[in-house]
Design a protein around this motif. Structure first.
Motif, mmCIF file in Angstrom:
data_model
loop_
_atom_site.group_PDB
_atom_site.id
_atom_site.type_symbol
_atom_site.label_atom_id
_atom_site.label_comp_id
_atom_site.label_asym_id
_atom_site.label_seq_id
_atom_site.Cartn_x
_atom_site.Cartn_y
_atom_site.Cartn_z
ATOM 1 N N SER A 33 20.183 -6.512 -11.342
ATOM 2 C CA SER A 33 19.093 -6.025 -10.500
ATOM 3 C C SER A 33 17.758 -6.022 -11.239
ATOM 4 C CB SER A 33 19.421 -4.616 -9.993
ATOM 5 O OG SER A 33 18.368 -4.097 -9.211
ATOM 6 N N SER A 34 17.784 -5.591 -12.495
ATOM 7 C CA SER A 34 16.547 -5.532 -13.272
ATOM 8 C C SER A 34 16.001 -6.915 -13.583
ATOM 9 C CB SER A 34 16.777 -4.759 -14.570
ATOM 10 O OG SER A 34 17.697 -5.438 -15.406
ATOM 11 N N ASN A 35 16.843 -7.937 -13.408
ATOM 12 C CA ASN A 35 16.414 -9.321 -13.607
ATOM 13 C C ASN A 35 16.234 -10.070 -12.293
ATOM 14 O OD1 ASN A 35 16.492 -10.284 -16.679
ATOM 15 N ND2 ASN A 35 18.062 -8.708 -16.402
ATOM 16 N N GLY A 36 16.131 -9.307 -11.199
ATOM 17 C CA GLY A 36 15.801 -9.902 -9.914
ATOM 18 C C GLY A 36 16.944 -10.555 -9.173
ATOM 19 N N LEU A 37 18.193 -10.269 -9.547
ATOM 20 C CA LEU A 37 19.336 -10.873 -8.866
ATOM 21 C C LEU A 37 20.066 -9.832 -8.021
ATOM 22 C CD1 LEU A 37 20.891 -13.208 -11.590
ATOM 23 C CD2 LEU A 37 19.705 -13.897 -9.509
ATOM 24 N N LYS A 38 20.304 -10.196 -6.769
ATOM 25 C CA LYS A 38 21.056 -9.324 -5.884
ATOM 26 C C LYS A 38 22.544 -9.557 -6.100
ATOM 27 C CE LYS A 38 17.591 -9.050 -2.200
ATOM 28 N NZ LYS A 38 17.303 -9.288 -0.758
ATOM 29 N N SER A 39 23.307 -8.499 -6.020
ATOM 30 C CA SER A 39 24.756 -8.609 -6.173
ATOM 31 C C SER A 39 25.438 -7.742 -5.122
ATOM 32 C CB SER A 39 25.198 -8.195 -7.571
ATOM 33 O OG SER A 39 24.810 -6.865 -7.850
ATOM 34 N N GLU A 40 26.703 -8.019 -4.935
ATOM 35 C CA GLU A 40 27.512 -7.280 -3.959
ATOM 36 C C GLU A 40 28.613 -6.550 -4.705
ATOM 37 O OE1 GLU A 40 30.477 -8.308 -0.142
ATOM 38 O OE2 GLU A 40 29.713 -9.918 -1.436
ATOM 39 N N ILE A 41 28.813 -5.281 -4.357
ATOM 40 C CA ILE A 41 29.939 -4.538 -4.916
ATOM 41 C C ILE A 41 30.956 -4.305 -3.809
ATOM 42 C CG2 ILE A 41 30.722 -2.319 -5.817
ATOM 43 C CD1 ILE A 41 28.382 -2.210 -7.624
ATOM 44 N N ILE A 42 32.165 -4.794 -4.057
ATOM 45 C CA ILE A 42 33.274 -4.656 -3.106
ATOM 46 C C ILE A 42 34.218 -3.595 -3.662
ATOM 47 C CG2 ILE A 42 35.218 -5.865 -2.039
ATOM 48 C CD1 ILE A 42 33.500 -8.485 -2.725
ATOM 49 N N VAL A 43 34.616 -2.660 -2.813
ATOM 50 C CA VAL A 43 35.521 -1.594 -3.241
ATOM 51 C C VAL A 43 36.843 -1.744 -2.493
ATOM 52 C CG1 VAL A 43 35.872 0.886 -3.485
ATOM 53 C CG2 VAL A 43 33.558 -0.059 -3.656
ATOM 54 N N ASN A 44 37.920 -1.834 -3.240
ATOM 55 C CA ASN A 44 39.258 -1.938 -2.647
ATOM 56 C C ASN A 44 40.193 -0.969 -3.362
ATOM 57 O OD1 ASN A 44 41.437 -3.028 -1.068
ATOM 58 N ND2 ASN A 44 42.055 -4.238 -2.852
ATOM 59 N N ASN A 45 40.714 -0.022 -2.612
ATOM 60 C CA ASN A 45 41.590 1.014 -3.185
ATOM 61 C C ASN A 45 40.928 1.750 -4.346
ATOM 62 O OD1 ASN A 45 43.747 0.434 -1.413
ATOM 63 N ND2 ASN A 45 44.479 -1.210 -2.739
ATOM 64 N N GLY A 46 39.612 1.894 -4.266
ATOM 65 C CA GLY A 46 38.857 2.610 -5.290
ATOM 66 C C GLY A 46 38.370 1.743 -6.428
ATOM 67 N N PHE A 47 38.858 0.511 -6.531
ATOM 68 C CA PHE A 47 38.473 -0.401 -7.613
ATOM 69 C C PHE A 47 37.253 -1.212 -7.192
ATOM 70 C CE2 PHE A 47 42.902 0.507 -8.359
ATOM 71 C CZ PHE A 47 43.004 0.572 -9.742
ATOM 72 N N LYS A 48 36.239 -1.221 -8.049
ATOM 73 C CA LYS A 48 35.018 -1.965 -7.757
ATOM 74 C C LYS A 48 35.098 -3.394 -8.318
ATOM 75 C CE LYS A 48 31.625 1.812 -7.528
ATOM 76 N NZ LYS A 48 30.360 2.336 -8.099
ATOM 77 N N THR A 49 34.539 -4.318 -7.550
ATOM 78 C CA THR A 49 34.353 -5.697 -7.989
ATOM 79 C C THR A 49 32.909 -6.075 -7.731
ATOM 80 O OG1 THR A 49 36.635 -6.340 -7.489
ATOM 81 C CG2 THR A 49 35.014 -8.107 -7.615
ATOM 82 N N LEU A 50 32.280 -6.723 -8.703
ATOM 83 C CA LEU A 50 30.907 -7.182 -8.542
ATOM 84 C C LEU A 50 30.896 -8.689 -8.326
ATOM 85 C CD1 LEU A 50 27.780 -6.165 -10.541
ATOM 86 C CD2 LEU A 50 28.324 -8.580 -10.304
ATOM 87 N N VAL A 51 30.131 -9.135 -7.338
ATOM 88 C CA VAL A 51 29.987 -10.561 -7.046
ATOM 89 C C VAL A 51 28.501 -10.892 -6.973
ATOM 90 C CG1 VAL A 51 30.403 -12.398 -5.353
ATOM 91 C CG2 VAL A 51 32.172 -10.674 -5.781
ATOM 92 N N CYS A 52 28.101 -11.954 -7.665
ATOM 93 C CA CYS A 52 26.705 -12.387 -7.648
ATOM 94 C C CYS A 52 26.676 -13.908 -7.619
ATOM 95 C CB CYS A 52 25.972 -11.866 -8.880
ATOM 96 S SG CYS A 52 24.218 -12.323 -8.958
ATOM 97 N N ASN A 53 25.773 -14.466 -6.800
ATOM 98 C CA ASN A 53 25.691 -15.914 -6.605
ATOM 99 C C ASN A 53 24.330 -16.454 -7.021
ATOM 100 O OD1 ASN A 53 28.280 -16.507 -4.937
ATOM 101 N ND2 ASN A 53 27.347 -14.768 -3.884
ATOM 102 N N ILE A 54 24.355 -17.637 -7.632
ATOM 103 C CA ILE A 54 23.131 -18.391 -7.880
ATOM 104 C C ILE A 54 23.403 -19.853 -7.536
ATOM 105 C CG2 ILE A 54 22.327 -16.850 -9.722
ATOM 106 C CD1 ILE A 54 23.183 -19.054 -11.730
ATOM 107 N N GLY A 55 22.337 -20.650 -7.440
ATOM 108 C CA GLY A 55 22.479 -22.085 -7.252
ATOM 109 C C GLY A 55 22.766 -22.485 -5.822
ATOM 110 N N SER A 56 22.884 -23.786 -5.633
ATOM 111 C CA SER A 56 23.188 -24.353 -4.324
ATOM 112 C C SER A 56 23.908 -25.679 -4.522
ATOM 113 C CB SER A 56 21.908 -24.555 -3.508
ATOM 114 O OG SER A 56 21.051 -25.467 -4.176
ATOM 115 N N GLY A 57 24.466 -26.185 -3.457
ATOM 116 C CA GLY A 57 25.198 -27.440 -3.533
ATOM 117 C C GLY A 57 26.535 -27.326 -2.844
ATOM 118 N N ASN A 58 27.299 -28.416 -2.864
ATOM 119 C CA ASN A 58 28.576 -28.448 -2.156
ATOM 120 C C ASN A 58 29.715 -27.823 -2.962
ATOM 121 O OD1 ASN A 58 27.412 -29.877 0.006
ATOM 122 N ND2 ASN A 58 27.683 -31.824 -1.062
ATOM 123 N N LYS A 59 29.560 -27.754 -4.262
ATOM 124 C CA LYS A 59 30.623 -27.246 -5.112
ATOM 125 C C LYS A 59 30.296 -25.833 -5.603
ATOM 126 C CE LYS A 59 32.805 -31.218 -4.964
ATOM 127 N NZ LYS A 59 34.098 -31.375 -4.263
#
Length: 356
Positions: A33-59
């Motif tokens: 966040s402090s470097n300008g990137l948005k991320s998503e935090i997913i919570v499943n059974n109390g366990f957190k996972t962080l997901v963040c995306n950059i770039g573009s393309g088919n792969k």
């Protein structure tokens, strides 16, 4: 902060429990966040996972790192560097790998990438990965190639044995211990069955990266007093099978040899990434570019979160910095290898193209 400074900060967080592991996720989200990137935090059974995306393309390339650790002694949460080695719980397994992935994302965010890159930071790999990485892949957080940053000495673990943990129950006949011939010893029946199992056809097979599967007689439960022939025995086996072997065929062989039903305690898929996979070849080239050494390709005997992606036929590898003694009292990672690891990841991503 560079990747080593991030690693130090992560080591200071005792993430051997759920609260601490989730705190480590929040720390990493703060860096993004402090470097300008948005991320998503997913919570499943109390366990957190962080997901963040950059770039573009088919792969899409997935960089998967776990922030949870096994428990450590109090002094292991005070990181220090000595003789080029960074000591601390999780330094090798695998906070340094995760930190380098994080810093790589920050350095690549402004690049005109020809592919998408997704970092996934998870909190339950050490206890199976079912709440985080498995949950992600089952909910379509998939990609075209996955790197799990486990410590591999900058080699590429392209495959991993599958896990088949089973138990067998043997019934005998009790008798007085002074007259064992009047009974039927269930422990001895289990012992004879184990000897037969170790000579079954599946135990003699090999593959391009493995000389054989393995069988560990992990637990025996039977008998209650000295002066009685035991009439019950439970035998537990931990089998690590080859990537091309089928668990059901192994079970049938065991049942035929042992004469009893095989009960499944736990199963884990093998990782079947090919040595000549195009992404593996590209990653090998990046290792060569940065280290001036030929990449070592090997198969892992243990298991990591790569298994969840391989189940969907996504080529997945373990690839991380150089360290020693993870899960031990003097765990460390070699500092220069962490910097090299970061450079390799960046070189690999920058040199990918959509034709792969």
């Amino acid at each position: 902060m560079d990747c080593i400074e991030i690693t130090k900060k992560l080591i200071k967080i005792d993430s051997s429990n759920l609260e601490g592991a989730n705190k480590a996720i929040d720390f990493c989200q703060g860096i993004l966040s402090s470097n300008g990137l948005k991320s998503e935090i997913i919570v499943n059974n109390g366990f957190k996972t962080l997901v963040c995306n950059i770039g573009s393309g088919n792969k899409k390339i997935i960089l998967n790192g776990h922030l949870d650790i096994v428990a450590g002694k109090a002094d292991q949460f005070t990181p220090y560097i000595e003789d080029g080695k960074l000591y601390g719980r999780g330094s090798a397994d695998m906070k340094s790998g995760a930190a380098a992935m994080l810093s790589s994302i920050l350095k690549l965010k402004a690049e005109n990438l020809d592919c998408k890159v997704q970092i996934q930071l998870v909190t339950d790999e050490e206890i199976g990965g079912f709440n985080c990485s498995k949950y992600l892949v089952d909910n379509d957080y998939k990609g075209d190639f996955v790197i799990c940053g486990e410590p591999t000495q900058l080699g590429i673990g392209v495959q991993a044995k599958g896990i088949l943990q089973v138990y067998l129950e043997f019934i005998g006949k009790s008798a007085h211990g002074s007259r064992p011939w009047q009974g039927d010893n269930a422990i001895l029946k289990a012992h004879e069955a184990f000897k037969a199992i170790t000579n079954l056809p599946f135990t003699k097979e090999n593959s391009e990266l493995y000389s054989s599967p393995s069988i560990n007689l992990s637990k025996i439960e039977g008998g209650d007093v000295y002066n009685k022939v035991p009439d019950y025995c439970k035998m537990c086996l931990d089998i690590r099978f080859l990537p091309d072997q089928e668990p059901q065929k192994i079970i049938k062989q065991i049942e035929k040899a042992a004469g009893v039903k095989v009960n499944i305690h736990a199963e884990g898929d093998a990782v079947k990434t090919k040595v000549d996979d195009s992404y593996v070849v590209k990653l090998s080239q990046s290792i060569d570019n940065i280290t001036n050494c030929t990449a070592k390709i090997f198969g892992q005997h243990g298991s990591a979160d790569t298994k969840f992606y391989s189940k969907y036929n996504i080529p997945s590898v373990e690839f991380g910095p150089t360290g020693q003694n993870w899960h031990g009292d003097d765990e460390f990672v070699i500092v220069d290898s962490v910097y090299a690891y970061e450079k390799i990841l960046i070189d690999f991503i920058l040199n990918l193209n959509s034709n792969l």
